[in-house]
Design a protein around this motif. Structure first.
Motif, short mmCIF file in Angstrom:
data_model
loop_
_atom_site.label_atom_id
_atom_site.label_comp_id
_atom_site.label_asym_id
_atom_site.label_seq_id
_atom_site.Cartn_x
_atom_site.Cartn_y
_atom_site.Cartn_z
N ARG A 69 44.72 38.46 38.98
CA ARG A 69 45.23 39.00 37.54
C ARG A 69 45.94 40.27 37.80
O ARG A 69 46.88 40.46 36.95
CB ARG A 69 44.01 38.78 36.71
CG ARG A 69 43.40 37.50 36.39
CD ARG A 69 42.36 37.60 35.58
NE ARG A 69 42.49 37.75 34.18
CZ ARG A 69 41.55 38.14 33.16
NH1 ARG A 69 40.01 37.84 33.67
NH2 ARG A 69 41.63 38.28 32.02
N CYS B 202 47.54 33.10 34.00
CA CYS B 202 46.44 33.92 33.70
C CYS B 202 46.95 35.17 33.05
O CYS B 202 48.06 35.62 33.03
CB CYS B 202 45.32 34.19 34.91
SG CYS B 202 46.22 35.35 35.78
N LYS B 203 45.86 35.90 32.35
CA LYS B 203 46.17 37.34 31.78
C LYS B 203 46.34 38.17 32.62
O LYS B 203 45.37 38.08 33.61
CB LYS B 203 45.08 37.47 30.51
CG LYS B 203 45.68 37.93 29.44
CD LYS B 203 44.49 38.11 28.35
CE LYS B 203 43.68 39.45 28.30
NZ LYS B 203 42.39 39.47 27.50
N GLU B 204 47.04 39.30 32.51
CA GLU B 204 47.35 40.38 33.31
C GLU B 204 46.25 41.40 33.48
O GLU B 204 45.60 41.67 32.22
CB GLU B 204 48.63 41.01 33.06
CG GLU B 204 49.71 40.16 33.52
CD GLU B 204 51.00 40.43 33.04
OE1 GLU B 204 51.19 41.68 32.57
OE2 GLU B 204 51.94 39.68 32.96
N MET B 205 45.77 42.04 34.33
CA MET B 205 44.87 43.15 34.17
C MET B 205 45.52 44.43 34.86
O MET B 205 46.42 44.37 35.71
CB MET B 205 43.76 42.84 35.43
CG MET B 205 42.76 41.82 34.54
SD MET B 205 41.82 42.85 33.62
CE MET B 205 40.54 41.50 33.05
N LEU C 75 47.54 41.30 40.47
CA LEU C 75 48.83 40.89 40.96
C LEU C 75 49.79 40.52 40.09
O LEU C 75 50.88 40.58 40.24
CB LEU C 75 48.50 40.17 42.21
CG LEU C 75 47.72 40.67 43.20
CD1 LEU C 75 47.57 39.58 44.31
CD2 LEU C 75 48.76 41.55 43.96
N LYS C 76 49.27 39.50 39.15
CA LYS C 76 50.58 39.00 38.33
C LYS C 76 50.96 39.95 37.44
O LYS C 76 52.51 39.98 37.22
CB LYS C 76 49.35 37.93 37.39
CG LYS C 76 50.09 37.64 36.19
CD LYS C 76 50.18 35.89 35.92
CE LYS C 76 51.43 35.52 34.94
NZ LYS C 76 51.13 35.70 33.86
N GLY C 77 50.27 41.39 37.08
CA GLY C 77 50.94 42.18 36.40
C GLY C 77 51.89 43.27 37.28
O GLY C 77 52.75 43.89 36.39
N LEU D 232 50.12 33.22 43.62
CA LEU D 232 49.44 32.80 42.10
C LEU D 232 49.76 31.33 41.74
O LEU D 232 48.81 30.65 41.23
CB LEU D 232 50.23 33.73 40.99
CG LEU D 232 50.03 35.20 41.08
CD1 LEU D 232 51.05 35.75 40.41
CD2 LEU D 232 48.49 35.45 40.93
N THR E 152 53.69 36.81 46.53
CA THR E 152 52.65 37.00 45.53
C THR E 152 53.04 35.84 44.46
O THR E 152 52.02 35.24 44.06
CB THR E 152 53.07 38.25 44.80
OG1 THR E 152 53.27 39.45 45.78
CG2 THR E 152 51.86 38.63 43.85
#
Lengths: 131, 60
Positions: free
Chosen positions: A42, B42-45, A44-46, B34, B30
């Motif tokens: 999560r 998903c929600k970012e952190m 990494l997603k940001g 994902l 990356t």
């Protein structure tokens, strides 16, 4: 699930610690670890586009930084040390490692981490001598 | 190198040459990760780990 972000640490020193911590439990993963694992993804997603920038410069000064956390490993009571090395203003090497021996005091833990940092610096210095 | 041109993509690592230096990143890898673990929605952190997080050998 942890093996794949492990390769990502080649360009992402920021996730190195958390990935390495999770990797220690990879041989015997539990369902309760899954939240910690997915949290890395999560994050990494940001931060998909983060990477390393190597600037052009004639500055060839070596800088080594190190830190440690005394008895951070809850299971074996070992300390964890981290270090990174800069050449000029570019990051060239980084590590996060659980110390191989149990330090009895914070001072001892503090001695171990600079020593591993210096070892790396000396090796790099030796390598660069050829250039 | 001269035969294959400039190095741009190698083993999942993307190399961008800029005016003032070289930018190395793995954003494609990356994104693939994902997608592989179905976490691309998903929600970012903001941080990769909780400060008080402790992993144990057994389930708690």
């Amino acid at each position: 699930m942890i093996g794949s972000p492990l390769y990502l640490t080649a360009s992402r020193p920021d996730i190195l610690f958390s990935v390495c911590l999770c990797a220690r439990f990879q041989s015997n993963p539990r369902e309760s670890h899954l939240t910690t694992f997915t949290r890395i993804f999560r994050y990494l997603k940001g931060t998909i586009n983060l990477g390393l920038l190597y600037k052009k410069s004639l500055d060839y000064k070596f800088v080594g930084l190190c830190d440690d956390d005394y008895a951070d490993d809850r299971i074996e009571r070992k300390s964890i040390s981290g270090n990174c090395q800069f050449l000029g203003e570019n990051l060239i090497s980084w590590a996060s490692k659980r110390q191989s021996i149990i330090a009895l005091s914070t001072t001892k833990a503090k001695y171990i981490s600079p020593s591993s940092c210096c070892t790396r610096l000396l090796w790099m210095k030796h390598q660069l001598k050829d250039y | 190198m001269s035969m294959m041109g400039e190095l741009k993509f190698f083993l999942g690592i993307r190399i961008n040459e800029l005016k003032y230096g070289v930018y190395v990143h793995q954003s494609k890898y990356t994104k693939e990760l994902l997608k592989k673990f179905k976490l691309d929605e998903c929600k970012e952190m903001n941080t990769p780990m909780h400060p008080t997080c402790t992993l144990t050998k057994e389930d708690t």
